[in-house]
Each structure stands twice: as structure tokens, then as C-alpha cells.
Design an enzyme around this catalytic site. Structure first.
Site, PDB file in Angstrom:
ATOM      1  N   HIS A  17      -5.673   5.252  -9.190  1.00  0.00           N
ATOM      2  CA  HIS A  17      -5.446   4.634  -7.874  1.00  0.00           C
ATOM      3  C   HIS A  17      -6.435   3.481  -7.673  1.00  0.00           C
ATOM      4  O   HIS A  17      -6.091   2.410  -7.186  1.00  0.00           O
ATOM      5  CB  HIS A  17      -5.665   5.645  -6.740  1.00  0.00           C
ATOM      6  CG  HIS A  17      -4.655   6.748  -6.661  1.00  0.00           C
ATOM      7  ND1 HIS A  17      -5.000   8.077  -6.566  1.00  0.00           N
ATOM      8  CD2 HIS A  17      -3.298   6.721  -6.653  1.00  0.00           C
ATOM      9  CE1 HIS A  17      -3.906   8.822  -6.489  1.00  0.00           C
ATOM     10  NE2 HIS A  17      -2.856   8.029  -6.545  1.00  0.00           N
ATOM     11  N   LYS A  41       4.025  18.212   3.622  1.00  0.00           N
ATOM     12  CA  LYS A  41       3.423  18.263   2.283  1.00  0.00           C
ATOM     13  C   LYS A  41       2.055  18.928   2.421  1.00  0.00           C
ATOM     14  O   LYS A  41       1.218  18.462   3.215  1.00  0.00           O
ATOM     15  CB  LYS A  41       3.269  16.830   1.763  1.00  0.00           C
ATOM     16  CG  LYS A  41       3.102  16.725   0.263  1.00  0.00           C
ATOM     17  CD  LYS A  41       3.262  15.272  -0.184  1.00  0.00           C
ATOM     18  CE  LYS A  41       2.860  15.097  -1.637  1.00  0.00           C
ATOM     19  NZ  LYS A  41       3.038  13.715  -2.107  1.00  0.00           N
ATOM     20  N   ARG A  90       3.535   4.211 -13.194  1.00  0.00           N
ATOM     21  CA  ARG A  90       2.925   4.740 -14.415  1.00  0.00           C
ATOM     22  C   ARG A  90       3.889   4.764 -15.566  1.00  0.00           C
ATOM     23  O   ARG A  90       3.644   4.255 -16.631  1.00  0.00           O
ATOM     24  CB  ARG A  90       2.407   6.174 -14.181  1.00  0.00           C
ATOM     25  CG  ARG A  90       1.115   6.216 -13.448  1.00  0.00           C
ATOM     26  CD  ARG A  90       0.849   7.550 -12.868  1.00  0.00           C
ATOM     27  NE  ARG A  90       1.796   7.832 -11.794  1.00  0.00           N
ATOM     28  CZ  ARG A  90       1.719   8.850 -10.980  1.00  0.00           C
ATOM     29  NH1 ARG A  90       0.769   9.737 -11.129  1.00  0.00           N
ATOM     30  NH2 ARG A  90       2.593   9.016 -10.019  1.00  0.00           N
TER      31      ARG A  90
HETATM   32  P1  ADP Z   1       2.669   9.454  -3.227  1.00  0.00           P
HETATM   33  O1  ADP Z   1       2.618  10.828  -2.633  1.00  0.00           O
HETATM   34  O2  ADP Z   1       3.050   8.384  -2.254  1.00  0.00           O
HETATM   35  O3  ADP Z   1       3.388   9.331  -4.541  1.00  0.00           O
HETATM   36  P2  ADP Z   1       0.194   9.248  -4.694  1.00  0.00           P
HETATM   37  O4  ADP Z   1      -1.144   9.463  -4.113  1.00  0.00           O
HETATM   38  O5  ADP Z   1       0.635  10.224  -5.717  1.00  0.00           O
HETATM   39  O6  ADP Z   1       1.141   9.133  -3.455  1.00  0.00           O
HETATM   40  O7  ADP Z   1       0.282   7.793  -5.325  1.00  0.00           O
HETATM   41  C1  ADP Z   1       0.125   6.619  -4.560  1.00  0.00           C
HETATM   42  C2  ADP Z   1       0.505   5.421  -5.387  1.00  0.00           C
HETATM   43  O8  ADP Z   1      -0.338   5.285  -6.518  1.00  0.00           O
HETATM   44  C3  ADP Z   1       1.924   5.479  -5.974  1.00  0.00           C
HETATM   45  O9  ADP Z   1       2.444   4.173  -6.013  1.00  0.00           O
HETATM   46  C4  ADP Z   1       1.704   6.003  -7.366  1.00  0.00           C
HETATM   47  O10 ADP Z   1       2.754   5.636  -8.246  1.00  0.00           O
HETATM   48  C5  ADP Z   1       0.413   5.287  -7.718  1.00  0.00           C
HETATM   49  N1  ADP Z   1      -0.353   5.972  -8.756  1.00  0.00           N
HETATM   50  C6  ADP Z   1      -0.662   7.284  -8.838  1.00  0.00           C
HETATM   51  N2  ADP Z   1      -1.393   7.548  -9.952  1.00  0.00           N
HETATM   52  C7  ADP Z   1      -1.535   6.362 -10.601  1.00  0.00           C
HETATM   53  C8  ADP Z   1      -2.143   5.963 -11.844  1.00  0.00           C
HETATM   54  N3  ADP Z   1      -2.741   6.841 -12.632  1.00  0.00           N
HETATM   55  N4  ADP Z   1      -2.078   4.662 -12.196  1.00  0.00           N
HETATM   56  C9  ADP Z   1      -1.443   3.781 -11.387  1.00  0.00           C
HETATM   57  N5  ADP Z   1      -0.836   4.075 -10.231  1.00  0.00           N
HETATM   58  C10 ADP Z   1      -0.870   5.353  -9.830  1.00  0.00           C
END
Ligand code: ADP
Length: 160
Positions: A17, A41, A90
Site C-alpha cells: 500500500h 466487513k 496486483r
Molecule cells: P479494499 O478492501 O478496498 O480492497 P485493501 O486495503 O485491500 O482495500 O486495498 C486497497 C488498495 O490497495 C486496492 O486498490 C488494492 O488493490 C491495493 N493493494 C493492496 N495490496 C497491494 C499491494 N501489495 N501492492 C499494490 N497495491 C495493493
């Protein structure tokens, strides 16, 4: 001033992130990390804890602010005068869900653009769920999250 929202659950915020956030911060004048409060959630960390952890992780990025929000993402964009939504991609597996989200948001607000940034290869298999799973079984998460977030995860899993 061009403002973008980087929305997500961030339960917890990972180095993947953070990589997306740093890269997005170079593209916009201001980035708002929007921590989604979704009652349906169940999250390990409260919205306030997540905001605190992300703020610490992003303290060196000057044009970033972290706040939590509920309701529709496009409404949050309008309230904060953001013109874009940042999402990280990803793998192919992210594509379908992201396409769906994009379509809905685009239908609701044509003035908000969604920008997808590809994950850096070293973070392409990193997710909040993986981090929690490894932390739960006392595995090494030091390369996946910041030291503060590592500490908070240990408190959650080992203090009971
Ligand atoms: P959500 O519940 O909205 O999917 P997340 O916290 O899982 O929220 O992810 C937020 C954003 O960050 C999303 O766009 C997700 O695809 C992206 N993301 C999550 N992990 C990674 C990573 N390892 N590399 C790049 N982007 C990521």
C-alpha cells in the site's frame, strides 16, 4: 490543486500500500488516504487505529492526509474536492473486482477518474490478509509492514 483519494480497508496498511501511496503522491498535489468504515466487513483494527498507523507510516510524505469515511466513495470525492481515485493492481485476480468498482463509480460520477497503478513486483503477492495470517502464527512480517504496524499486530495476536 489536484487531489486524489486512495481508498481501502488497510487492515492493516502494508508496504505494498505504501509503495502505491508514494508513487501516487508524486503524481498529484495532494493525496487523501480514505480508510473505509464498512460495518458489514469485520476488521482487526478500528478505523481510528488504522488512521493512526497509516499516518505514522506516511509521515515522511508531505502531501498526504489520512482520514476515515463511510458512505459512497464518489460522495467522499466530491466532499474533499478530489478529481481521482487511486487503486493498486496486483495481479489478474484483482482485475475483475476493480473493473466492477470502476464501472459503478464511473456511472455514479463521470467527473471522477480512476487511476490504476501496477504493484511493484516485490509487493505483488502481498495483502493485508497474508500479513494477518503470518502474524497470527508468529511468522516474520518485518519486510511486509512498518515497525509500528508490526508491533500493533503482535499486540493484537499475542497479548491475549
Ligand atoms: P479494499 O478492501 O478496498 O480492497 P485493501 O486495503 O485491500 O482495500 O486495498 C486497497 C488498495 O490497495 C486496492 O486498490 C488494492 O488493490 C491495493 N493493494 C493492496 N495490496 C497491494 C499491494 N501489495 N501492492 C499494490 N497495491 C495493493
Amino acid at each position: 490543486m489536484r487531489v486524489a483519494i486512495y481508498p481501502g480497508s488497510f487492515d492493516p496498511f502494508t508496504n505494498g500500500h505504501c509503495d502505491i501511496l508514494k508513487r501516487a503522491a508524486g503524481l498529484f498535489d495532494h493525496i487523501i488516504v480514505g480508510v473505509l468504515v464498512n460495518p458489514s466487513k469485520s476488521c482487526l483494527f478500528s478505523p481510528e487505529e488504522r488512521v493512526e498507523m497509516i499516518s505514522e507510516a506516511a509521515k515522511d510524505i508531505v502531501n498526504v492526509r489520512v482520514i476515515h469515511f463511510n458512505g459512497l466513495l464518489v460522495d467522499f470525492c466530491h466532499q474533499t474536492k478530489a478529481c481521482a481515485i487511486i487503486r493498486g493492481l496486483r495481479a489478474v485476480s484483482d482485475y475483475e473486482f476493480e473493473m466492477q468498482m470502476f464501472s459503478v463509480n464511473h456511472q455514479l460520477a463521470k467527473d471522477i477518474e480512476t487511476i490504476f497503478l501496477m504493484s511493484s513486483p516485490r509487493y505483488s503477492f502481498l495483502s493485508s490478509s497474508i500479513v494477518k495470517e503470518v502474524a497470527r502464527y508468529k511468522g516474520d512480517i518485518s519486510k511486509m509492514v512498518t515497525p509500528l504496524i508490526e508491533e500493533k499486530l503482535k499486540e493484537k495476536f499475542y497479548s491475549s
